[in-house]
Scaffold this motif. Sequence first.
Motif, mmCIF file in Angstrom:
data_model
loop_
_atom_site.group_PDB
_atom_site.id
_atom_site.type_symbol
_atom_site.label_atom_id
_atom_site.label_comp_id
_atom_site.label_asym_id
_atom_site.label_seq_id
_atom_site.Cartn_x
_atom_site.Cartn_y
_atom_site.Cartn_z
ATOM 1 N N UNK A 133 0.874 -1.169 0.000
ATOM 2 C CA UNK A 133 0.000 0.000 0.000
ATOM 3 C C UNK A 133 0.911 1.219 0.000
ATOM 4 N N UNK A 134 0.847 2.008 -1.066
ATOM 5 C CA UNK A 134 1.741 3.151 -1.214
ATOM 6 C C UNK A 134 1.061 4.445 -0.773
ATOM 7 N N UNK A 135 1.791 5.236 -0.003
ATOM 8 C CA UNK A 135 1.337 6.565 0.398
ATOM 9 C C UNK A 135 2.293 7.593 -0.190
ATOM 10 N N UNK A 136 1.767 8.514 -0.975
ATOM 11 C CA UNK A 136 2.575 9.563 -1.580
ATOM 12 C C UNK A 136 2.660 10.762 -0.646
ATOM 13 N N UNK A 137 3.822 10.968 -0.044
ATOM 14 C CA UNK A 137 4.023 12.048 0.920
ATOM 15 C C UNK A 137 4.841 13.141 0.260
ATOM 16 N N UNK A 138 4.163 14.178 -0.183
ATOM 17 C CA UNK A 138 4.815 15.329 -0.797
ATOM 18 C C UNK A 138 4.796 16.449 0.242
ATOM 19 N N UNK A 139 5.909 16.649 0.941
ATOM 20 C CA UNK A 139 5.987 17.591 2.061
ATOM 21 C C UNK A 139 6.994 18.698 1.763
ATOM 22 N N UNK A 140 6.844 19.789 2.492
ATOM 23 C CA UNK A 140 7.857 20.840 2.490
ATOM 24 C C UNK A 140 8.931 20.438 3.493
ATOM 25 N N UNK A 141 10.049 19.942 2.995
ATOM 26 C CA UNK A 141 11.144 19.490 3.851
ATOM 27 C C UNK A 141 12.370 20.396 3.748
ATOM 28 N N UNK A 144 6.576 13.708 9.591
ATOM 29 C CA UNK A 144 7.024 12.624 8.718
ATOM 30 C C UNK A 144 7.664 11.498 9.522
ATOM 31 N N UNK A 145 8.463 11.849 10.512
ATOM 32 C CA UNK A 145 9.101 10.821 11.335
ATOM 33 C C UNK A 145 8.057 9.968 12.049
ATOM 34 N N UNK A 146 7.015 10.612 12.584
ATOM 35 C CA UNK A 146 5.944 9.868 13.235
ATOM 36 C C UNK A 146 5.230 8.943 12.275
ATOM 37 N N UNK A 195 -0.081 16.306 1.367
ATOM 38 C CA UNK A 195 0.757 17.449 1.012
ATOM 39 C C UNK A 195 1.214 18.273 2.222
ATOM 40 N N UNK A 196 0.495 18.234 3.338
ATOM 41 C CA UNK A 196 0.797 18.980 4.563
ATOM 42 C C UNK A 196 1.155 20.433 4.262
ATOM 43 N N UNK A 197 0.377 21.045 3.407
ATOM 44 C CA UNK A 197 0.587 22.443 3.033
ATOM 45 C C UNK A 197 -0.703 22.964 2.449
ATOM 46 N N UNK A 198 -1.158 24.110 2.943
ATOM 47 C CA UNK A 198 -2.406 24.666 2.423
ATOM 48 C C UNK A 198 -2.283 25.067 0.950
ATOM 49 N N UNK A 199 -1.285 25.864 0.546
ATOM 50 C CA UNK A 199 -1.222 26.250 -0.873
ATOM 51 C C UNK A 199 -1.028 25.068 -1.809
ATOM 52 N N UNK A 200 -0.221 24.094 -1.406
ATOM 53 C CA UNK A 200 0.009 22.931 -2.273
ATOM 54 C C UNK A 200 -1.238 22.046 -2.327
ATOM 55 N N UNK A 201 -1.890 21.846 -1.198
ATOM 56 C CA UNK A 201 -3.122 21.051 -1.191
ATOM 57 C C UNK A 201 -4.179 21.669 -2.092
ATOM 58 N N UNK A 222 -5.258 13.212 1.569
ATOM 59 C CA UNK A 222 -5.290 13.450 3.006
ATOM 60 C C UNK A 222 -5.039 14.942 3.226
ATOM 61 N N UNK A 223 -5.843 15.577 4.072
ATOM 62 C CA UNK A 223 -5.718 17.031 4.226
ATOM 63 C C UNK A 223 -5.929 17.448 5.686
ATOM 64 N N UNK A 224 -5.423 16.655 6.612
ATOM 65 C CA UNK A 224 -5.603 16.982 8.019
ATOM 66 C C UNK A 224 -4.852 18.255 8.394
ATOM 67 N N UNK A 225 -5.578 19.190 9.038
ATOM 68 C CA UNK A 225 -5.011 20.399 9.646
ATOM 69 C C UNK A 225 -4.470 21.409 8.652
ATOM 70 N N UNK A 226 -4.684 21.214 7.356
ATOM 71 C CA UNK A 226 -4.259 22.185 6.346
ATOM 72 C C UNK A 226 -5.341 22.259 5.268
ATOM 73 N N UNK A 227 -5.123 23.099 4.262
ATOM 74 C CA UNK A 227 -5.978 23.102 3.080
ATOM 75 C C UNK A 227 -7.301 23.835 3.248
ATOM 76 N N UNK A 228 -8.202 23.576 2.319
ATOM 77 C CA UNK A 228 -9.506 24.237 2.288
ATOM 78 C C UNK A 228 -10.353 23.810 3.487
ATOM 79 N N UNK A 229 -10.901 24.797 4.197
ATOM 80 C CA UNK A 229 -11.776 24.474 5.314
ATOM 81 C C UNK A 229 -13.071 23.816 4.885
ATOM 82 N N UNK A 230 -13.567 24.162 3.688
ATOM 83 C CA UNK A 230 -14.850 23.600 3.236
ATOM 84 C C UNK A 230 -14.716 22.190 2.696
ATOM 85 N N UNK A 231 -13.474 21.658 2.630
ATOM 86 C CA UNK A 231 -13.275 20.306 2.096
ATOM 87 C C UNK A 231 -13.836 19.226 3.009
ATOM 88 N N UNK A 232 -14.288 19.595 4.210
ATOM 89 C CA UNK A 232 -14.969 18.608 5.057
ATOM 90 C C UNK A 232 -16.313 18.205 4.454
#
Length: 419
Positions: free
Chosen positions: A30-38, A50-52, A102-108, A123-133
């Motif tokens: 099962x692949x998870x694509x993690x595109x983060x600002x590192x 990411x470490x967690x 993406x863990x980034x509002x503009x990128x998400x 996955x958009x926890x704690x970032x991104x568009x508020x109305x995406x719920x």
Amino acid sequence: MTLARRIAGVAAGIGLAAAFAVQAQAAEPVKFGICYDLSKAYTFISPQVLQGARDLATLTNMKGGIEGHPIEMVVQDHGNEPQRGIECYERLKREGVMIFDMLSTPVSIAVLPRIMQDQNILLQSLVGRGDAVDGEVFKWVFPVGPTYWGQAANDIEFIRQKSGGKLEGVKVAFVYLDYPFGQEPIGILKKLAEKEGFDLQLFPVPLPGNDQATTWSQMRRFQPDWIISWMFSNAHVVASREMKRNGIPISKYLSVNWLNEVDIRNIGPEAAAGLKRGTNVAGGQEVPIIAEIIDKVYGAGKGAGDRKAIEDVYYNTGVAIYSVAFEAVRKAIADHGLPLTAEKVKAGFESLKEFDANGLLAPVTVTASDHGGGGKTRVETWDGTKWVPETDWLSAYTDVVWEKVREESSKFAKDQAKQ
């Protein structure tokens, strides 16, 4: 050879082929694509998250994976640049990834239309568009956890409780970094001020948050009862110094979730006593899943980074985000079988009920209409040595929050229909 033996031989061959096929499916990762600002703006958050996530994947793989599937975390840096985020998405999509973070509002926000068109999972926890719920509009986006709108509403509920159940006449200051992240809660706070009758004053802080002298001089004149802060990293440290200089008790300070143990150390553990934050993730190493990672992953020398990072709530946040994601995939396979598809993962998310990863996060119940899971948070106070919960998990003013959600999501739906 008789006809019966031929039939038996063919049947045995078919059975053997089917067994190999099942084994092949079971071994498919099962692949998870993690595109983060590192590398740029969010390096004070993303490495710990990411470490967690990686440590939880290691622990899960040590136990046999998700329903027999090993987890593969495919990581790439996007530097908080939307175009690089899009490039990361497109590359990993070609590699067979269907679940992205993406863990980034503009990128998400930049990647979201492509995710929707391709019918992959974001996955958009704690970032991104508020109305995406709003799962009826954003069918493939899962911002599990509180939006900034929901967090702000829950903060006001905490203040209401601390004010004897009434907010009329209470002075609430909102201090925020003056760009989209900080501006996000303003609309909700204004609606709640009108509804409840509290005195709301806005105090913008220019990026990166190092120059706050004028802001806190104005704050001193306002004399707020409570201060809600939408800042992060060193901006919290600067704010604490300015509060002390202006004689404002730090116990009035209620931060957004982006305040961690590094910030506390930089403020000074004793100086920070009384400071508050809203959160949907339990901090500390006593949480069962964190303790198990320490024992089995770090005990075996398989940790993804520095052992000290586990002392940080951002580390717990990474474990929390992926506890939800792994459980959704588990339910997708258990309930709908193989092969795994984005449609099945979507169904897995939408079947989560009161999931809290054994006390790690606020219980979430995700449905086809609510992809946020209920938006619960709690307020914690730093007592000088540790975080102490001030409230139970709560979700307040949901009518106001969802009015805002549907107002914005309907605009998105109309804009998409025109294209």
